[in-house]
Every structure is written in C-alpha cells, then in structure tokens.
Enzyme design. Structure first.
Site, short mmCIF file in Angstrom:
data_model
loop_
_atom_site.label_atom_id
_atom_site.label_comp_id
_atom_site.label_asym_id
_atom_site.label_seq_id
_atom_site.Cartn_x
_atom_site.Cartn_y
_atom_site.Cartn_z
N CYS A 167 47.55 81.84 108.19
CA CYS A 167 48.71 81.25 107.52
C CYS A 167 48.41 80.82 106.08
O CYS A 167 49.33 80.43 105.36
CB CYS A 167 49.25 80.08 108.33
SG CYS A 167 48.22 78.58 108.26
N ASP A 204 31.34 75.14 93.38
CA ASP A 204 30.98 73.75 93.67
C ASP A 204 32.00 72.72 93.21
O ASP A 204 31.89 71.54 93.55
CB ASP A 204 29.61 73.42 93.07
CG ASP A 204 29.49 73.83 91.60
OD1 ASP A 204 30.44 73.59 90.83
OD2 ASP A 204 28.45 74.42 91.24
N SER A 254 24.42 82.47 83.84
CA SER A 254 24.76 83.61 84.68
C SER A 254 23.83 84.78 84.38
O SER A 254 23.57 85.09 83.21
CB SER A 254 26.21 84.05 84.47
OG SER A 254 26.49 85.22 85.23
N HIS A 270 35.13 83.13 92.39
CA HIS A 270 34.55 83.22 93.73
C HIS A 270 35.05 82.12 94.66
O HIS A 270 34.48 81.91 95.74
CB HIS A 270 33.02 83.19 93.66
CG HIS A 270 32.45 84.37 92.93
ND1 HIS A 270 31.17 84.41 92.44
CD2 HIS A 270 33.00 85.58 92.60
CE1 HIS A 270 30.94 85.57 91.85
NE2 HIS A 270 32.05 86.29 91.92
N CYS A 323 47.58 77.17 113.73
CA CYS A 323 48.31 78.41 114.01
C CYS A 323 47.48 79.41 114.81
O CYS A 323 47.98 80.47 115.19
CB CYS A 323 48.77 79.06 112.70
SG CYS A 323 47.46 79.90 111.78
N ASN A 361 21.00 81.18 78.81
CA ASN A 361 20.52 81.45 80.16
C ASN A 361 18.99 81.41 80.17
O ASN A 361 18.34 81.71 79.17
CB ASN A 361 21.00 82.84 80.63
CG ASN A 361 20.93 82.99 82.13
OD1 ASN A 361 21.41 82.14 82.88
ND2 ASN A 361 20.32 84.07 82.60
#
Length: 252
Positions: free
Chosen positions: A132, A104, A194, A121, A156, A219
């Site tokens: 390209c 993000d 996470s 990621h 391209c 978490n």
C-alpha cells in the site's frame, strides 16, 4: 591555505545554481560505516536482493536482523562539520540543492529543508509498505522485530521494508530525473565523499560538466571523474568543507 579551497569558495561566492552531491564519505565522520572500503558493510554482509526480500520470508528475516544490528549507530549519529558546512552555505544563500546517495537523514538533521534534498537511495529512517506504500517510522519496525516479529508486515498484509533501494530494486524515477535536471542546469557541482562508482548516480557530475558547470571533487580516494574536475581536494570532507563554507561570501 589550500589553493583548491580558495578556488571552490570563490566559485561558490559567484552565486548561481550551486549543487552538491554527497556519498558515504561525508557521513563516516559521524560514525556511519561506508560500504566499499576496508571493513565496510559489503565486506561484512552479502547483500539481500530485492527479489529475495519479496519472495522469501527467510530473506526478510535476515534483512530485518541486519537492520536491528545497524540501527543503533545510525539512529544516534549526528551531523558532522561537513554536513553543517553545507547548512552554512544554505544560510548564506549559496546552495540550491543537495543530491545524496546516503540513507542516514543527516542532511535533514543539519537543518537543510527537506525539499532541497534529493535522496537517490532512499532513507533508512523510515519504513515503506511494499503493497500500500504507507510510510512509518523505522523505530516502530525495530521495536516489532525486537519483540519477536522477525519480518514485520503492514496492516494491509504487505511486507514492511526500510525505505531504501536494495540490490535489484528500481531506482526512484522522480528523484533520478530531478537530480539529472539539477546537475544539467548547475553552475557549480560539488562531489563530496563519493567514489562515483554506482550508476546512475555517478553520471550526475558528468552531466554537470558536459553542460558547463564548474566541477569540484572532495574525496579521500580517486574517482573516475578526477580528470574532469576544475578543483580537486584529496582529504576528509569534515576538514575541507568548513574551510570552504567560511570563505564563501554572498556578493550581492
């Protein structure tokens, strides 16, 4: 005051190589949905695999349709108190790097220097040509789709794709290697938001702990590494991290 907060703040205050690893849970408080939880994106959509994107125009059309649908919430999202707490640690000289699974761009938006952020990621705020490799703005790609170009292509002739890692797509070797090196050399390794279920990213705290780092996890849900950590906070990042950052002090 949570004694785990005090423990983490004290360890950070020792200085050294302090590294944080962030996942979707740090950004949900900014209004960005995660993937695995109830109502998450993976419950709503079947993923478009990378090979399908590259070999099937219909898959590219569907991929870009979803991008248009999710773009508004991501493009208007602002860093929340957890992101800003990491910036506070940086200002205090107590943060070496942030390794993130997030796409993000909110760590950059908080003010952290680009070179301190390792994006495992990719980043949904930019688009890459699959031929390209030229980069462009996600806003330009969204505008093209809205104008009727359902599967935009580069000048391209290559396929344009948001610069994120799709299912079946290879992880970025340089970023993964740098993340592993930072984890292995860290004195403090903090996991925030996470589930630690995605590989190879989930190996980073294991690498850190194996090499002697103090491991902290913040978490909402359990993770496979909870039994390894030196400090564990089960709660929202937007509450815990600001408390930690406010108590961490530079000792030199």
């Amino acid at each position: 005051m949570n004694p785990e907060v005090e423990k983490i703040a004290a360890k950070l205050s020792e200085g050294g190589r302090n590294v944080f690893f962030t996942g979707a849970g740090i950004s949900t408080e900014s209004g960005i949905p995660d993937y695995r939880s109830q109502g998450g994106l993976w419950q709503k959509y079947e993923p478009v695999y990378f090979d399908d994107f590259m070999n099937d125009r219909a898959a590219r059309v569907e991929y870009w349709r979803r991008q248009v649908e999710t773009y508004q919430s991501m493009s208007t999202a602002k860093p929340n108190s957890a992101h800003m707490a990491l910036y506070t640690l940086y200002e205090k000289g107590l943060l070496e790097a942030v390794i993130t699974q997030n796409i993000d761009g909110l760590h950059q938006a908080s003010g952290l220097p680009e070179e301190m952020i390792i994006e495992l990621h990719g980043n949904a705020m930019r688009v890459r040509c699959m031929s390209c490799r030229e980069l462009s703005s996600i806003g330009d790609g969204i505008d093209r789709v809205k104008a009727g170009d359902a599967a935009p292509e580069c000048h391209c002739g290559g396929y344009l794709k948001p610069d994120t890692i799709s299912f079946g797509q290879s992880m970025p070797e340089a970023e993964v290697q740098r993340a592993a090196e930072l984890a292995g050399n860290s004195d403090f390794f903090g996991v925030v938001g996470s589930t630690l279920l995605v590989q190879p990213a989930a190996q980073m705290p294991v690498i850190a702990k194996r090499n002697g780092a103090f491991l902290a996890i913040i978490n909402l849900s359990e993770t496979p590494c909870d039994s390894l950590c030196d400090a564990l906070i089960s709660g929202p990042a937007g509450t815990a991290l600001p408390e930690i950052a406010s108590r961490a002090v530079t000792t030199d």
